[in-house]
Design an enzyme around this catalytic site. Structure first.
Site, PDB file in Angstrom:
ATOM      1  N   HIS A  13      60.890  42.315 -72.543  1.00  7.23           N
ATOM      2  CA  HIS A  13      59.322  41.511 -72.477  1.00  7.23           C
ATOM      3  C   HIS A  13      58.987  40.731 -71.886  1.00  7.23           C
ATOM      4  O   HIS A  13      57.711  40.713 -71.324  1.00  7.23           O
ATOM      5  CB  HIS A  13      59.966  40.610 -73.617  1.00  7.23           C
ATOM      6  CG  HIS A  13      59.056  40.759 -74.646  1.00  7.23           C
ATOM      7  ND1 HIS A  13      58.059  41.152 -75.418  1.00  7.23           N
ATOM      8  CD2 HIS A  13      58.500  39.264 -74.645  1.00  7.23           C
ATOM      9  CE1 HIS A  13      57.449  40.482 -76.520  1.00  7.23           C
ATOM     10  NE2 HIS A  13      57.446  39.069 -75.941  1.00  7.23           N
ATOM     11  N   GLU A  14      59.895  39.403 -71.168  1.00  6.92           N
ATOM     12  CA  GLU A  14      59.811  38.289 -70.448  1.00  6.92           C
ATOM     13  C   GLU A  14      58.616  38.796 -69.616  1.00  6.92           C
ATOM     14  O   GLU A  14      57.601  38.824 -68.848  1.00  6.92           O
ATOM     15  CB  GLU A  14      60.623  37.775 -70.469  1.00  6.92           C
ATOM     16  CG  GLU A  14      60.773  37.057 -71.319  1.00  6.92           C
ATOM     17  CD  GLU A  14      59.512  35.686 -72.571  1.00  6.92           C
ATOM     18  OE1 GLU A  14      58.524  35.224 -71.382  1.00  6.92           O
ATOM     19  OE2 GLU A  14      59.535  36.198 -72.971  1.00  6.92           O
TER      20      GLU A  14
ATOM     21  N   HIS B  99      55.503  40.583 -70.015  1.00 10.20           N
ATOM     22  CA  HIS B  99      54.119  39.383 -69.914  1.00 10.20           C
ATOM     23  C   HIS B  99      53.619  39.280 -68.070  1.00 10.20           C
ATOM     24  O   HIS B  99      52.719  39.283 -68.327  1.00 10.20           O
ATOM     25  CB  HIS B  99      54.820  38.086 -70.241  1.00 10.20           C
ATOM     26  CG  HIS B  99      54.429  38.304 -72.373  1.00 10.20           C
ATOM     27  ND1 HIS B  99      53.528  38.712 -72.727  1.00 10.20           N
ATOM     28  CD2 HIS B  99      55.502  37.920 -73.181  1.00 10.20           C
ATOM     29  CE1 HIS B  99      53.952  38.533 -74.187  1.00 10.20           C
ATOM     30  NE2 HIS B  99      55.431  38.062 -74.529  1.00 10.20           N
TER      31      HIS B  99
ATOM     32  N   GLU C 193      51.278  40.241 -77.228  1.00 13.60           N
ATOM     33  CA  GLU C 193      53.139  40.437 -77.526  1.00 13.60           C
ATOM     34  C   GLU C 193      53.038  42.479 -77.664  1.00 13.60           C
ATOM     35  O   GLU C 193      53.871  42.751 -77.179  1.00 13.60           O
ATOM     36  CB  GLU C 193      53.004  40.237 -78.737  1.00 13.60           C
ATOM     37  CG  GLU C 193      52.745  38.590 -79.189  1.00 13.60           C
ATOM     38  CD  GLU C 193      54.139  38.380 -77.714  1.00 13.60           C
ATOM     39  OE1 GLU C 193      55.619  38.478 -78.379  1.00 13.60           O
ATOM     40  OE2 GLU C 193      53.748  37.400 -77.451  1.00 13.60           O
TER      41      GLU C 193
HETATM   42 ZN   LIG Z   1      56.175  37.460 -75.941  1.00 17.11          ZN
END
Ligand SMILES: [Zn+2]
Length: 261
Positions: free
Chosen positions: A132-133, A136, A195
């Protein structure tokens, strides 16, 4: 005159890039290469304040990070978009901090705080957050937020952000906020749109690295429970809503194709 120069610089440097996978247009007022250079410095000074741990968990964070970064490199190679990772120099560290937090700066500098470990629980949970990171970062959400924030926050002080000053070192709290590091200025949230993209890309990356992407659902359930009690920095920077799990379920078949390869 200075202001005029700034405006001209802006016009030259504004570029519209597209997010891999979704193809969405992004506003970019700063060059990614500049952000990567300044992130290197910011990461170094962060690690002075939070010395990296060397234990079983830190080894796990490094191992998962390595596995996922290899998957990310393969992903962009397959997409003929290797340029996205230009200047990346991966680094994965676990630091002692009670905050429930983790982030990845442009250029691949990752930090996990020990505060998030009770929620990641094991290697699979770490893989969810890592994917997830990193998503981003490679989707350039931090850079995009920084660009928007420069416009929102600077107002009359636009000159303070003249790009010539930003060349070597963007040391402002705004940049740190934009990457989710969190500063005394408060916390800037990723948008719901960011997100969604990070969830979608993140589960693909973890799946390619051999981690079951279905774990993302379990992780976000644990995260939701942990934030019921109060302060949770990770949840503040990565806002959720009731649809998050439904959305991840929707993207799972796409990620499972990579998992079963
Ligand atoms: Zn996030």
């Amino acid at each position: 005159m200075k202001k005029l120069f700034f405006l001209f610089s802006l016009i030259f440097i504004i570029s519209c890039s597209n997010v891999a996978v979704t193809g969405r247009n992004q506003l970019m007022l700063v060059e990614e290469s500049q952000l990567i250079v300044s992130s290197e410095e910011q990461y170094k000074s962060f690690l002075k304040e939070y010395p990296p741990l060397d234990n079983r968990n830190s080894k796990l964070v490094k191992e998962v990070g390595k596995n996922i970064s290899i998957a990310v490199e393969q992903y962009f190679k397959d997409e003929n978009q290797e340029g996205i990772l230009q200047g990346y120099n991966w680094e994965f560290n676990l630091v002692d901090g009670k905050d429930i937090n983790a982030w990845c700066m442009p250029g691949g500098k990752v930090a996990f705080y020990t505060g998030i470990l009770p929620i990641t629980k094991d290697e699979l949970g770490i893989a969810v957050v890592m994917g997830h990171e990193i998503a981003h970062a490679v989707a350039r959400h931090g850079s995009e937020r920084l660009s928007h924030q420069m416009i929102v926050e600077t107002g009359a002080n636009l000159l303070n952000y003249s790009l010539s000053n930003m060349g070597g070192s963007i040391s402002s709290d705004i940049a740190l906020q934009a990457y989710g590091v969190g500063t005394n200025l408060g916390i800037l949230s990723y948008s719901r749109k960011h997100e969604l993209e990070a969830d979608r890309l993140g589960i693909i990356f973890m799946a390619m690295a051999g981690y079951d992407p279905r774990e993302a659902i379990e992780f976000w359930k644990r995260m939701a429970m942990s934030s019921e009690g109060g302060e949770n920095e990770f949840f503040s920077t990565h806002p959720s809503n009731n649809h998050r799990i439904e959305d991840i379920e929707k993207y799972l078949p796409e990620a499972m194709k990579y998992y079963n390869k």
